[in-house]
Scaffold this active site. Structure first.
Site, PDB file in Angstrom:
ATOM      1  N   LYS A   1      42.678   8.764   7.959  1.00  0.00           N
ATOM      2  CA  LYS A   1      41.485   9.452   7.440  1.00  0.00           C
ATOM      3  C   LYS A   1      40.218   8.966   8.138  1.00  0.00           C
ATOM      4  CE  LYS A   1      42.999   8.388   3.428  1.00  0.00           C
ATOM      5  NZ  LYS A   1      43.447   8.142   2.085  1.00  0.00           N
TER       6      LYS A   1
ATOM      7  N   SER B   1      47.662   5.420   6.074  1.00  0.00           N
ATOM      8  CA  SER B   1      46.904   6.297   5.183  1.00  0.00           C
ATOM      9  C   SER B   1      45.395   6.095   5.380  1.00  0.00           C
ATOM     10  CB  SER B   1      47.324   5.995   3.737  1.00  0.00           C
ATOM     11  OG  SER B   1      46.481   6.631   2.829  1.00  0.00           O
TER      12      SER B   1
ATOM     13  N   HIS C   1      34.912   0.886   5.781  1.00  0.00           N
ATOM     14  CA  HIS C   1      35.802   1.317   4.693  1.00  0.00           C
ATOM     15  C   HIS C   1      36.060   0.120   3.802  1.00  0.00           C
ATOM     16  CE1 HIS C   1      39.053   3.352   2.576  1.00  0.00           C
ATOM     17  NE2 HIS C   1      39.730   2.224   2.675  1.00  0.00           N
TER      18      HIS C   1
ATOM     19  N   ASP D   1      48.417  13.122   4.969  1.00  0.00           N
ATOM     20  CA  ASP D   1      48.236  11.935   4.121  1.00  0.00           C
ATOM     21  C   ASP D   1      48.195  12.336   2.651  1.00  0.00           C
ATOM     22  OD1 ASP D   1      47.510   9.135   3.445  1.00  0.00           O
ATOM     23  OD2 ASP D   1      45.683  10.127   2.770  1.00  0.00           O
TER      24      ASP D   1
ATOM     25  N   ARG E   1      54.194   9.135  -2.465  1.00  0.00           N
ATOM     26  CA  ARG E   1      54.219   7.670  -2.658  1.00  0.00           C
ATOM     27  C   ARG E   1      53.923   7.318  -4.104  1.00  0.00           C
ATOM     28  NH1 ARG E   1      49.874   5.707   1.295  1.00  0.00           N
ATOM     29  NH2 ARG E   1      50.277   3.691   0.325  1.00  0.00           N
TER      30      ARG E   1
HETATM   31  N1  URA Z   1      43.667   3.926   0.115  1.00  0.00           N
HETATM   32  C1  URA Z   1      44.170   4.915   0.878  1.00  0.00           C
HETATM   33  O1  URA Z   1      43.437   5.757   1.375  1.00  0.00           O
HETATM   34  N2  URA Z   1      45.489   4.962   1.059  1.00  0.00           N
HETATM   35  C2  URA Z   1      46.341   4.051   0.538  1.00  0.00           C
HETATM   36  O2  URA Z   1      47.524   4.139   0.767  1.00  0.00           O
HETATM   37  C3  URA Z   1      45.802   3.047  -0.247  1.00  0.00           C
HETATM   38  C4  URA Z   1      44.449   2.991  -0.443  1.00  0.00           C
END
Ligand code: URA
Length: 437
Positions: free
Chosen positions: A189, A185, A84, A163, A170
Protein backbone atom coordinates in the site's frame (compact mmCIF):
# COMPACT_ATOMS: atom_id res chain seq x y z
CA UNK A 1 8.20 -27.36 -16.65
CA UNK A 2 6.27 -24.78 -14.63
CA UNK A 3 4.73 -26.00 -11.40
CA UNK A 4 0.93 -25.91 -11.26
CA UNK A 5 -0.77 -23.63 -8.73
CA UNK A 6 -1.47 -26.63 -6.48
CA UNK A 7 2.17 -27.72 -6.74
CA UNK A 8 3.21 -24.20 -5.70
CA UNK A 9 0.94 -24.44 -2.63
CA UNK A 10 2.42 -27.86 -1.83
CA UNK A 11 5.95 -26.51 -2.16
CA UNK A 12 5.30 -23.79 0.42
CA UNK A 13 3.42 -26.22 2.66
CA UNK A 14 6.54 -28.43 2.67
CA UNK A 15 8.85 -25.54 3.51
CA UNK A 16 10.23 -24.97 0.02
CA UNK A 17 11.18 -21.67 -1.56
CA UNK A 18 9.05 -20.23 -4.35
CA UNK A 19 10.44 -18.53 -7.43
CA UNK A 20 9.52 -14.85 -7.79
CA UNK A 21 7.49 -15.68 -10.91
CA UNK A 22 5.52 -18.28 -8.92
CA UNK A 23 4.58 -15.76 -6.25
CA UNK A 24 3.45 -13.34 -8.96
CA UNK A 25 1.45 -16.11 -10.63
CA UNK A 26 -0.33 -16.92 -7.36
CA UNK A 27 -1.44 -13.32 -6.91
CA UNK A 28 -2.45 -12.69 -10.53
CA UNK A 29 -4.36 -16.00 -10.53
CA UNK A 30 -6.09 -14.92 -7.33
CA UNK A 31 -7.08 -11.53 -8.71
CA UNK A 32 -8.33 -12.97 -12.01
CA UNK A 33 -10.29 -15.74 -10.29
CA UNK A 34 -8.22 -18.78 -11.31
CA UNK A 35 -7.07 -19.31 -7.72
CA UNK A 36 -10.03 -19.66 -5.32
CA UNK A 37 -10.32 -18.02 -1.90
CA UNK A 38 -9.86 -21.41 -0.19
CA UNK A 39 -6.62 -21.98 -2.10
CA UNK A 40 -5.33 -18.54 -1.14
CA UNK A 41 -6.33 -19.33 2.46
CA UNK A 42 -4.24 -22.53 2.26
CA UNK A 43 -1.29 -20.51 0.93
CA UNK A 44 -1.64 -17.98 3.77
CA UNK A 45 -1.61 -20.74 6.39
CA UNK A 46 1.43 -22.35 4.71
CA UNK A 47 3.20 -18.96 4.87
CA UNK A 48 2.17 -18.54 8.48
CA UNK A 49 4.04 -21.73 9.41
CA UNK A 50 6.84 -21.79 6.84
CA UNK A 51 7.51 -18.07 6.36
CA UNK A 52 8.78 -16.30 3.25
CA UNK A 53 12.37 -15.28 2.67
CA UNK A 54 13.16 -11.70 1.64
CA UNK A 55 13.12 -12.43 -2.11
CA UNK A 56 9.72 -14.12 -1.83
CA UNK A 57 8.40 -11.28 0.34
CA UNK A 58 9.54 -8.65 -2.19
CA UNK A 59 7.81 -10.67 -4.92
CA UNK A 60 4.60 -10.85 -2.86
CA UNK A 61 4.78 -7.12 -2.09
CA UNK A 62 5.29 -6.21 -5.74
CA UNK A 63 2.60 -8.59 -6.96
CA UNK A 64 0.12 -7.05 -4.49
CA UNK A 65 1.27 -3.53 -5.37
CA UNK A 66 0.73 -4.14 -9.10
CA UNK A 67 -2.73 -5.64 -8.51
CA UNK A 68 -3.74 -1.96 -8.59
CA UNK A 69 -2.35 1.31 -9.82
CA UNK A 70 0.83 2.98 -8.66
CA UNK A 71 0.74 6.75 -8.43
CA UNK A 72 3.16 8.50 -10.69
CA UNK A 73 4.52 11.53 -8.87
CA UNK A 74 7.42 11.99 -11.29
CA UNK A 75 6.10 15.48 -12.09
CA UNK A 76 6.56 16.49 -8.43
CA UNK A 77 10.20 17.52 -8.00
CA UNK A 78 12.18 16.14 -5.08
CA UNK A 79 12.48 12.91 -3.15
CA UNK A 80 9.00 11.93 -1.96
CA UNK A 81 8.95 10.45 1.54
CA UNK A 82 6.12 9.11 3.68
CA UNK A 83 5.76 7.76 7.21
CA UNK A 84 3.79 4.74 8.32
CA UNK A 85 2.94 3.88 11.90
CA UNK A 86 1.88 0.40 12.90
CA UNK A 87 -0.70 2.14 15.10
CA UNK A 88 -1.14 3.12 18.69
CA UNK A 89 -3.39 4.96 21.12
CA UNK A 90 -3.23 8.76 20.86
CA UNK A 91 -1.00 8.49 17.79
CA UNK A 92 -1.86 11.66 15.87
CA UNK A 93 1.68 12.21 14.62
CA UNK A 94 0.84 12.07 10.89
CA UNK A 95 -1.38 15.15 11.18
CA UNK A 96 1.44 17.42 12.32
CA UNK A 97 4.28 15.53 10.66
CA UNK A 98 3.17 15.69 7.01
CA UNK A 99 2.81 19.51 6.82
CA UNK A 100 5.92 20.03 8.93
CA UNK A 101 8.13 17.89 6.69
CA UNK A 102 6.54 19.38 3.55
CA UNK A 103 7.32 22.86 4.91
CA UNK A 104 10.99 21.82 4.99
CA UNK A 105 10.93 20.95 1.27
CA UNK A 106 10.29 17.19 1.27
CA UNK A 107 7.03 16.24 -0.51
CA UNK A 108 4.87 13.91 1.59
CA UNK A 109 2.17 11.97 -0.31
CA UNK A 110 0.25 10.32 2.52
CA UNK A 111 -2.42 7.64 2.17
CA UNK A 112 -3.78 6.84 5.62
CA UNK A 113 -6.27 4.53 7.27
CA UNK A 114 -9.25 4.65 9.61
CA UNK A 115 -9.34 3.50 13.19
CA UNK A 116 -10.12 -0.16 13.74
CA UNK A 117 -9.89 -1.96 17.07
CA UNK A 118 -8.36 -0.01 19.94
CA UNK A 119 -6.15 2.24 17.78
CA UNK A 120 -7.38 5.40 16.09
CA UNK A 121 -7.02 6.35 12.44
CA UNK A 122 -5.65 9.51 10.86
CA UNK A 123 -8.61 9.87 8.49
CA UNK A 124 -11.16 9.90 11.31
CA UNK A 125 -9.14 12.54 13.15
CA UNK A 126 -8.74 14.76 10.08
CA UNK A 127 -12.44 14.50 9.28
CA UNK A 128 -13.14 16.20 12.62
CA UNK A 129 -12.15 19.37 10.69
CA UNK A 130 -15.44 20.66 9.20
CA UNK A 131 -15.58 20.02 5.46
CA UNK A 132 -12.27 18.15 5.27
CA UNK A 133 -12.34 15.55 2.47
CA UNK A 134 -10.13 12.47 2.48
CA UNK A 135 -11.68 10.90 -0.65
CA UNK A 136 -9.83 12.94 -3.26
CA UNK A 137 -9.17 11.50 -6.71
CA UNK A 138 -5.63 10.41 -7.42
CA UNK A 139 -5.33 13.30 -9.92
CA UNK A 140 -6.24 15.86 -7.23
CA UNK A 141 -3.97 14.08 -4.76
CA UNK A 142 -0.95 14.36 -7.09
CA UNK A 143 -1.80 17.99 -7.91
CA UNK A 144 -2.07 18.99 -4.22
CA UNK A 145 1.19 17.21 -3.34
CA UNK A 146 2.83 19.12 -6.21
CA UNK A 147 1.36 22.52 -5.27
CA UNK A 148 1.45 22.39 -1.46
CA UNK A 149 3.92 19.62 -0.67
CA UNK A 150 1.50 17.26 1.03
CA UNK A 151 -1.97 15.77 0.82
CA UNK A 152 -3.60 13.23 3.13
CA UNK A 153 -6.21 10.88 1.71
CA UNK A 154 -7.74 7.43 2.29
CA UNK A 155 -6.99 4.27 0.38
CA UNK A 156 -8.69 4.33 -3.02
CA UNK A 157 -10.18 1.23 -4.66
CA UNK A 158 -7.22 0.92 -6.97
CA UNK A 159 -4.50 0.95 -4.31
CA UNK A 160 -3.32 -2.66 -3.84
CA UNK A 161 -6.79 -4.26 -4.19
CA UNK A 162 -5.26 -7.74 -3.72
CA UNK A 163 -4.23 -6.70 -0.20
CA UNK A 164 -7.81 -5.87 0.70
CA UNK A 165 -9.05 -9.34 -0.32
CA UNK A 166 -6.07 -11.13 1.21
CA UNK A 167 -6.41 -9.17 4.45
CA UNK A 168 -10.08 -10.19 4.68
CA UNK A 169 -9.03 -13.85 4.31
CA UNK A 170 -6.23 -13.46 6.88
CA UNK A 171 -8.72 -12.00 9.30
CA UNK A 172 -10.91 -15.14 9.21
CA UNK A 173 -8.13 -17.73 8.93
CA UNK A 174 -6.04 -16.67 11.95
CA UNK A 175 -3.10 -15.67 9.75
CA UNK A 176 -2.96 -11.91 10.41
CA UNK A 177 0.07 -12.26 12.70
CA UNK A 178 2.49 -13.61 10.07
CA UNK A 179 5.40 -11.16 9.72
CA UNK A 180 6.01 -11.63 5.95
CA UNK A 181 2.28 -11.19 5.32
CA UNK A 182 2.20 -8.00 7.42
CA UNK A 183 5.28 -6.67 5.61
CA UNK A 184 3.81 -7.31 2.15
CA UNK A 185 0.48 -5.81 3.22
CA UNK A 186 1.97 -2.60 4.62
CA UNK A 187 4.57 -2.08 1.90
CA UNK A 188 2.29 -2.85 -1.06
CA UNK A 189 0.00 0.00 0.00
CA UNK A 190 2.79 2.44 0.84
CA UNK A 191 4.74 1.80 -2.38
CA UNK A 192 1.56 2.54 -4.37
CA UNK A 193 1.91 6.19 -3.26
CA UNK A 194 4.81 6.64 -5.65
CA UNK A 195 7.29 7.35 -2.82
CA UNK A 196 11.08 7.19 -2.89
CA UNK A 197 11.56 6.80 0.86
CA UNK A 198 9.62 5.57 3.87
CA UNK A 199 10.06 6.04 7.61
CA UNK A 200 8.32 3.39 9.68
CA UNK A 201 7.21 3.95 13.25
CA UNK A 202 6.97 0.43 14.63
CA UNK A 203 5.13 0.69 17.93
CA UNK A 204 5.95 -1.72 20.75
CA UNK A 205 3.96 -2.38 23.90
CA UNK A 206 0.59 -2.88 25.45
CA UNK A 207 -1.21 -0.37 23.23
CA UNK A 208 0.49 -1.58 20.02
CA UNK A 209 -0.19 -4.26 17.45
CA UNK A 210 3.13 -5.84 18.49
CA UNK A 211 3.12 -6.24 22.25
CA UNK A 212 6.55 -7.76 22.49
CA UNK A 213 9.84 -6.14 21.56
CA UNK A 214 11.35 -9.19 19.88
CA UNK A 215 8.46 -9.50 17.40
CA UNK A 216 8.36 -5.74 16.79
CA UNK A 217 12.08 -5.83 16.05
CA UNK A 218 11.62 -8.79 13.66
CA UNK A 219 8.85 -6.88 11.90
CA UNK A 220 10.89 -3.65 11.68
CA UNK A 221 13.91 -5.55 10.42
CA UNK A 222 11.96 -7.28 7.68
CA UNK A 223 10.17 -4.05 6.66
CA UNK A 224 13.54 -2.36 6.25
CA UNK A 225 15.12 -5.25 4.31
CA UNK A 226 12.16 -5.84 2.00
CA UNK A 227 11.49 -2.12 1.42
CA UNK A 228 15.16 -1.56 0.60
CA UNK A 229 15.23 -4.54 -1.79
CA UNK A 230 12.15 -3.05 -3.45
CA UNK A 231 14.33 -0.04 -4.25
CA UNK A 232 13.20 2.42 -1.57
CA UNK A 233 15.14 4.22 1.15
CA UNK A 234 13.70 2.83 4.38
CA UNK A 235 14.32 3.51 8.07
CA UNK A 236 12.37 2.05 10.98
CA UNK A 237 12.14 3.53 14.46
CA UNK A 238 10.91 1.34 17.32
CA UNK A 239 8.88 3.49 19.70
CA UNK A 240 7.23 2.70 23.01
CA UNK A 241 3.43 2.39 23.10
CA UNK A 242 2.63 1.32 26.65
CA UNK A 243 0.87 4.57 27.60
CA UNK A 244 -1.09 6.78 25.16
CA UNK A 245 0.98 9.22 23.09
CA UNK A 246 0.27 12.81 24.10
CA UNK A 247 -2.63 13.77 26.34
CA UNK A 248 -5.61 13.41 23.98
CA UNK A 249 -7.41 10.29 22.80
CA UNK A 250 -10.35 10.71 20.44
CA UNK A 251 -10.69 12.49 17.12
CA UNK A 252 -11.31 16.27 17.27
CA UNK A 253 -9.25 16.53 20.46
CA UNK A 254 -6.36 14.61 18.86
CA UNK A 255 -6.42 16.88 15.83
CA UNK A 256 -6.37 19.89 18.18
CA UNK A 257 -3.32 18.47 19.92
CA UNK A 258 -1.52 17.78 16.63
CA UNK A 259 -2.20 21.38 15.55
CA UNK A 260 -0.76 22.59 18.87
CA UNK A 261 2.53 20.93 17.91
CA UNK A 262 2.62 23.06 14.75
CA UNK A 263 2.09 26.11 17.00
CA UNK A 264 5.22 25.21 18.98
CA UNK A 265 3.26 23.70 21.86
CA UNK A 266 1.97 20.20 22.52
CA UNK A 267 3.02 17.46 24.94
CA UNK A 268 6.71 16.53 25.07
CA UNK A 269 6.34 12.90 23.95
CA UNK A 270 4.23 13.86 20.92
CA UNK A 271 6.69 16.59 19.96
CA UNK A 272 9.59 14.18 20.36
CA UNK A 273 7.94 11.47 18.24
CA UNK A 274 7.15 14.03 15.52
CA UNK A 275 10.69 15.44 15.47
CA UNK A 276 12.40 12.02 15.51
CA UNK A 277 10.35 10.72 12.57
CA UNK A 278 10.47 14.07 10.75
CA UNK A 279 14.25 14.25 11.06
CA UNK A 280 14.61 10.83 9.42
CA UNK A 281 12.28 11.98 6.64
CA UNK A 282 14.35 15.10 5.96
CA UNK A 283 17.54 13.06 5.79
CA UNK A 284 15.93 10.51 3.40
CA UNK A 285 14.57 13.44 1.38
CA UNK A 286 18.07 14.92 1.05
CA UNK A 287 17.22 18.13 2.94
CA UNK A 288 19.60 17.57 5.84
CA UNK A 289 22.95 15.82 6.21
CA UNK A 290 22.05 14.22 9.53
CA UNK A 291 19.22 14.09 12.06
CA UNK A 292 20.73 16.85 14.22
CA UNK A 293 20.65 19.32 11.34
CA UNK A 294 17.22 18.01 10.35
CA UNK A 295 15.80 18.56 13.84
CA UNK A 296 16.94 22.21 13.78
CA UNK A 297 15.32 22.65 10.35
CA UNK A 298 12.06 21.19 11.66
CA UNK A 299 12.09 23.41 14.76
CA UNK A 300 12.73 26.46 12.58
CA UNK A 301 9.75 25.57 10.34
CA UNK A 302 7.55 25.49 13.45
CA UNK A 303 8.97 28.73 14.89
CA UNK A 304 8.64 30.66 11.60
CA UNK A 305 5.03 29.59 11.05
CA UNK A 306 5.98 27.83 7.78
CA UNK A 307 4.53 24.50 8.97
CA UNK A 308 1.24 26.13 10.01
CA UNK A 309 0.96 27.81 6.61
CA UNK A 310 1.38 24.46 4.81
CA UNK A 311 -1.29 22.95 7.06
CA UNK A 312 -3.67 25.84 6.31
CA UNK A 313 -3.16 25.44 2.58
CA UNK A 314 -3.58 21.66 2.74
CA UNK A 315 -6.79 21.89 4.80
CA UNK A 316 -8.22 24.49 2.40
CA UNK A 317 -7.22 22.43 -0.67
CA UNK A 318 -9.02 19.42 0.82
CA UNK A 319 -12.21 21.39 1.43
CA UNK A 320 -11.75 21.91 5.17
CA UNK A 321 -12.28 24.97 7.36
CA UNK A 322 -8.71 26.33 7.45
CA UNK A 323 -9.56 28.69 10.35
CA UNK A 324 -9.22 25.76 12.77
CA UNK A 325 -5.51 25.60 12.01
CA UNK A 326 -4.83 29.03 13.53
CA UNK A 327 -7.38 28.40 16.27
CA UNK A 328 -7.48 24.67 17.11
CA UNK A 329 -10.00 25.36 19.91
CA UNK A 330 -12.61 25.89 17.18
CA UNK A 331 -12.71 22.11 16.73
CA UNK A 332 -15.80 20.94 18.53
CA UNK A 333 -15.37 18.61 21.49
CA UNK A 334 -18.31 17.22 23.48
CA UNK A 335 -19.54 19.59 26.18
CA UNK A 336 -20.16 17.24 29.11
CA UNK A 337 -17.01 16.56 31.11
CA UNK A 338 -16.73 13.71 33.61
CA UNK A 339 -13.61 13.85 35.75
CA UNK A 340 -11.50 10.89 36.86
CA UNK A 341 -9.78 11.55 40.19
CA UNK A 342 -6.77 9.99 41.84
CA UNK A 343 -7.57 7.70 44.77
CA UNK A 344 -4.20 8.49 46.40
CA UNK A 345 -1.23 10.83 46.57
CA UNK A 346 2.07 9.97 44.90
CA UNK A 347 2.95 9.65 41.24
CA UNK A 348 1.18 8.25 38.23
CA UNK A 349 3.40 5.26 37.44
CA UNK A 350 1.63 3.90 34.36
CA UNK A 351 -1.39 4.35 32.08
CA UNK A 352 -2.63 1.29 30.21
CA UNK A 353 -2.93 2.45 26.59
CA UNK A 354 -4.97 -0.59 25.60
CA UNK A 355 -7.57 0.09 28.30
CA UNK A 356 -7.77 3.76 27.27
CA UNK A 357 -8.04 2.83 23.58
CA UNK A 358 -10.82 0.34 24.27
CA UNK A 359 -12.66 2.90 26.41
CA UNK A 360 -12.41 5.35 23.51
CA UNK A 361 -13.96 2.78 21.17
CA UNK A 362 -16.74 2.05 23.68
CA UNK A 363 -17.51 5.80 23.83
CA UNK A 364 -17.87 5.99 20.04
CA UNK A 365 -14.48 7.57 19.25
CA UNK A 366 -13.47 4.36 17.45
CA UNK A 367 -15.11 1.43 15.75
CA UNK A 368 -15.26 -2.33 16.07
CA UNK A 369 -16.57 -2.87 12.53
CA UNK A 370 -15.29 -1.16 9.40
CA UNK A 371 -18.78 0.19 8.52
CA UNK A 372 -19.35 2.02 11.83
CA UNK A 373 -19.26 5.83 12.09
CA UNK A 374 -17.17 7.53 14.75
CA UNK A 375 -18.24 10.48 16.89
CA UNK A 376 -15.56 13.13 16.30
CA UNK A 377 -16.41 15.13 19.44
CA UNK A 378 -16.05 12.50 22.20
CA UNK A 379 -12.71 11.67 23.77
CA UNK A 380 -10.45 11.41 26.76
CA UNK A 381 -7.94 13.98 28.03
CA UNK A 382 -5.11 12.81 30.24
CA UNK A 383 -4.21 15.39 32.88
CA UNK A 384 -1.46 13.36 34.57
CA UNK A 385 1.03 11.35 32.51
CA UNK A 386 3.33 8.66 33.93
CA UNK A 387 5.97 10.26 36.14
CA UNK A 388 3.80 13.23 37.13
CA UNK A 389 2.93 13.87 40.80
CA UNK A 390 -0.64 13.77 42.02
CA UNK A 391 -2.53 14.56 45.21
CA UNK A 392 -5.44 12.51 46.49
CA UNK A 393 -8.65 13.60 44.75
CA UNK A 394 -6.88 15.49 41.95
CA UNK A 395 -8.12 15.08 38.38
CA UNK A 396 -6.00 12.63 36.37
CA UNK A 397 -8.25 12.42 33.30
CA UNK A 398 -11.39 14.00 31.83
CA UNK A 399 -13.94 12.20 29.70
CA UNK A 400 -15.71 14.32 27.04
CA UNK A 401 -19.17 12.97 26.27
CA UNK A 402 -22.45 14.20 24.78
CA UNK A 403 -24.45 13.19 27.87
CA UNK A 404 -23.06 12.50 31.35
CA UNK A 405 -24.57 9.02 31.42
CA UNK A 406 -22.52 8.09 28.33
CA UNK A 407 -19.43 8.09 30.56
CA UNK A 408 -20.93 5.61 33.06
CA UNK A 409 -19.78 2.48 31.30
CA UNK A 410 -16.21 3.67 30.69
CA UNK A 411 -15.45 5.54 33.90
CA UNK A 412 -14.24 2.48 35.78
CA UNK A 413 -12.13 1.27 32.87
CA UNK A 414 -10.44 4.65 32.47
CA UNK A 415 -9.85 5.03 36.21
CA UNK A 416 -8.47 1.46 36.28
CA UNK A 417 -6.01 2.26 33.48
CA UNK A 418 -4.02 4.45 35.91
CA UNK A 419 -1.42 2.95 38.28
CA UNK A 420 0.19 4.90 41.10
CA UNK A 421 3.38 4.66 43.15
CA UNK A 422 5.04 6.46 46.03
CA UNK A 423 8.06 7.39 43.95
CA UNK A 424 8.29 8.58 40.36
CA UNK A 425 8.89 5.69 37.93
CA UNK A 426 12.18 5.61 36.03
CA UNK A 427 11.59 7.48 32.74
CA UNK A 428 11.03 5.09 29.83
CA UNK A 429 12.58 6.52 26.66
CA UNK A 430 10.13 6.91 23.78
CA UNK A 431 12.59 5.73 21.14
CA UNK A 432 13.75 2.15 21.67
CA UNK A 433 15.88 1.71 18.56
CA UNK A 434 16.53 2.77 14.97
CA UNK A 435 16.96 0.25 12.17
CA UNK A 436 18.28 0.85 8.68
CA UNK A 437 20.58 -0.93 6.24
N1 URA B 1 -1.45 -3.13 8.78
C1 URA B 1 -1.60 -3.49 7.49
O1 URA B 1 -1.82 -2.66 6.62
N2 URA B 1 -1.53 -4.79 7.19
C2 URA B 1 -1.28 -5.75 8.10
O2 URA B 1 -1.20 -6.90 7.75
C3 URA B 1 -1.14 -5.36 9.42
C4 URA B 1 -1.21 -4.03 9.74
Amino acid sequence: MDRTLVEILAAKRDGGTLAEAEVHRLITSFTDGALADYQMAAFLMAVFFRGLDDVETVALTEAMLHSGSVLDLAAVPGTKVDKHSTGGVGDKVSICLAPLVAACGVPVPMVSGRGLGHTGGTLDKLEAIPGFRTDMSTADFSRIVGEIGTCMIGQTKDIAPADKRIYALRDVTATVESIPLIVASILSKKLAEGIDGLVLDVKVGRGAFMKDEKRARDLADKLVRVGTRAGKKVVAILTRMDAPLGRSVGNANETREALEVLHGKGPADLVECTLVLGAEMLVLGGKAKDTTEATSTLRAAIASGAAIRVMERMVAAQGGDAKVVAEPSRLEVAKEIVEVRSPRAGFVSDIDALAIGLAGVAMGAGRTRADQKVDPAVGIEIDRKPGEPVQVGEVVARIFVRTRSAADHVLERIAGAFSYADVAPAPAPLVIDRLSL
